[in-house]
Design a protein around this motif. Structure first.
Motif, short mmCIF file in Angstrom:
data_model
loop_
_atom_site.label_atom_id
_atom_site.label_comp_id
_atom_site.label_asym_id
_atom_site.label_seq_id
_atom_site.Cartn_x
_atom_site.Cartn_y
_atom_site.Cartn_z
N THR A 166 0.81 -1.22 0.00
CA THR A 166 0.00 0.00 0.00
C THR A 166 0.84 1.27 0.00
N SER A 167 2.17 1.13 0.18
CA SER A 167 3.02 2.32 0.24
C SER A 167 3.73 2.57 -1.09
N LEU A 168 3.64 3.82 -1.55
CA LEU A 168 4.35 4.20 -2.78
C LEU A 168 5.86 4.17 -2.59
N LYS B 267 9.22 0.88 -6.37
CA LYS B 267 10.23 1.70 -7.06
C LYS B 267 10.90 0.92 -8.19
N THR B 268 11.18 -0.35 -7.93
CA THR B 268 11.83 -1.20 -8.94
C THR B 268 10.93 -1.38 -10.15
N MET B 269 9.62 -1.61 -9.89
CA MET B 269 8.68 -1.83 -11.00
C MET B 269 8.45 -0.53 -11.78
N CYS C 225 3.71 -17.45 -10.40
CA CYS C 225 4.40 -16.16 -10.34
C CYS C 225 3.96 -15.40 -9.08
N GLU C 226 4.72 -14.39 -8.75
CA GLU C 226 4.43 -13.58 -7.56
C GLU C 226 3.14 -12.78 -7.78
N LEU C 227 2.22 -12.84 -6.84
CA LEU C 227 0.96 -12.10 -6.95
C LEU C 227 0.92 -11.02 -5.88
N ILE C 228 0.61 -9.80 -6.31
CA ILE C 228 0.58 -8.67 -5.38
C ILE C 228 -0.75 -7.93 -5.57
N GLU C 229 -1.36 -7.54 -4.46
CA GLU C 229 -2.49 -6.61 -4.57
C GLU C 229 -1.98 -5.25 -4.11
N ALA C 230 -2.35 -4.21 -4.85
CA ALA C 230 -1.80 -2.88 -4.57
C ALA C 230 -2.86 -1.82 -4.82
N THR C 231 -2.59 -0.62 -4.33
CA THR C 231 -3.56 0.47 -4.46
C THR C 231 -3.53 1.02 -5.89
N PRO C 232 -4.62 1.67 -6.32
CA PRO C 232 -4.63 2.30 -7.65
C PRO C 232 -3.48 3.29 -7.83
N ALA C 233 -3.07 3.97 -6.76
CA ALA C 233 -1.96 4.93 -6.87
C ALA C 233 -0.66 4.23 -7.24
N ILE C 234 -0.45 3.04 -6.67
CA ILE C 234 0.76 2.28 -6.98
C ILE C 234 0.72 1.80 -8.43
N ILE C 235 -0.45 1.32 -8.85
CA ILE C 235 -0.58 0.85 -10.24
C ILE C 235 -0.37 2.01 -11.21
N ALA C 236 -0.89 3.18 -10.88
CA ALA C 236 -0.70 4.36 -11.73
C ALA C 236 0.79 4.71 -11.84
N LYS C 237 1.50 4.61 -10.72
CA LYS C 237 2.93 4.95 -10.70
C LYS C 237 3.73 3.97 -11.58
#
Length: 270
Positions: free
Chosen positions: A13-15, A21-23, A80-92
């Motif tokens: 959940t943290s940007l 940052k890597t992605m 594969c690695e599965l991650i759930e993340a916030t829309p802000a992270i996906i946008a970044k």
């Protein structure tokens, strides 16, 4: 929400998360080149990557929207690695204003060159084509007609630029797309008896009069300049797409598609 209970899913959940940052860095070519990874965005591209058994390392799903229905079965079968993340992270990580519900991190395919030199090869060679939409469309057309491969020479847009990847609509997973040195590959093709075909406004032979049945590499040049002098010097046959209306020209993706469909017509429906 999709049922995530039976899948190993990490939440971010943290940007400021290092993984984020890597992605996000993969939006830049230098990081894609260094790591050999790129981003695929949206349900369709992730689905195509999984179906093609591409090397998908990580899939990130919008924590608010859940697993897209189209991916549920595929994701239950992947390790594969599965991650759930916030829309802000996906946008970044995708660099888009309206973030997709899912994106993936995929290792760049490393296709060999064997497909280039098949006995009846049909290969598209792009020389300095810089527009991501054109390159993506040409890869889709090559896929549609069953061509053997696409070669991107010097000066072409990066295949793994997010815009190029999006515009291939998944076709980059269906046939070899090779970033190569034309100064090496074109003479090798000629030595192996492959005909190099280019378009020219001065040509007397039309694309419909030309015989596409033998091993052929179709060379297409940049939107503004056409083929480079070096590539032009290697061309064996020059052809023209006839025009009967008042349009002066077709863009490079449209022209390539017309030529590929004529090649397919002769080879499969002749």
């Amino acid at each position: 929400m999709g049922n995530m209970n039976n899948m190993r899913m990490t939440s971010i959940t943290s940007l400021q998360n290092e993984k984020v940052k890597t992605m996000a860095a993969l939006l830049e070519k230098k990081h894609r080149d260094r790591t050999g990874r790129f981003i695929v965005e949206g349900v369709h591209l992730v689905q195509e990557a999984l179906l093609a058994e591409a090397d998908v390392e990580t899939i990130v799903i919008d924590i608010e929207r859940g697993i897209p229905a189209e991916l549920r079965t595929l994701l239950s079968q992947t390790d594969c690695e599965l991650i759930e993340a916030t829309p802000a992270i996906i946008a970044k990580c995708t660099g888009t204003d309206s973030p997709p519900p899912v994106f993936g991190v995929v290792a760049k395919p490393m296709p060999g060159t064997s497909a280039l030199f098949k006995p009846d090869s049909l290969v598209i060679v792009l020389d300095g084509v810089r527009d991501p939409g054109n390159v993506g469309t040409i890869i889709r057309s090559a896929d549609a007609v069953g061509a053997d491969a696409v070669i991107l020479g010097q000066g072409c847009v990066d295949l793994y630029n997010p815009k190029t990847v999006r515009s291939t609509m998944g076709s980059l997973f269906h046939l070899p797309v090779i970033e190569g040195d034309l100064a090496q590959l074109l003479p090798e093709a000629k030595e192996r008896g492959i005909t190099l075909v280019g378009t020219s406004l001065q040509a007397t032979s039309t694309c419909y009069g030309y015989n596409w049945s033998g091993p052929t590499w179709l060379l297409m040049g940049s939107e503004s300049q056409g083929l480079s002098a070096d590539s032009l010097a290697q061309v064996d046959e020059r052809i023209i797409i006839p025009m009967h209306g008042r349009s002066e020209s077709l863009n490079v993706a449209m022209a390539t598609t017309v030529l590929l469909y004529e090649a397919m017509r002769q080879r499969r429906y002749g």
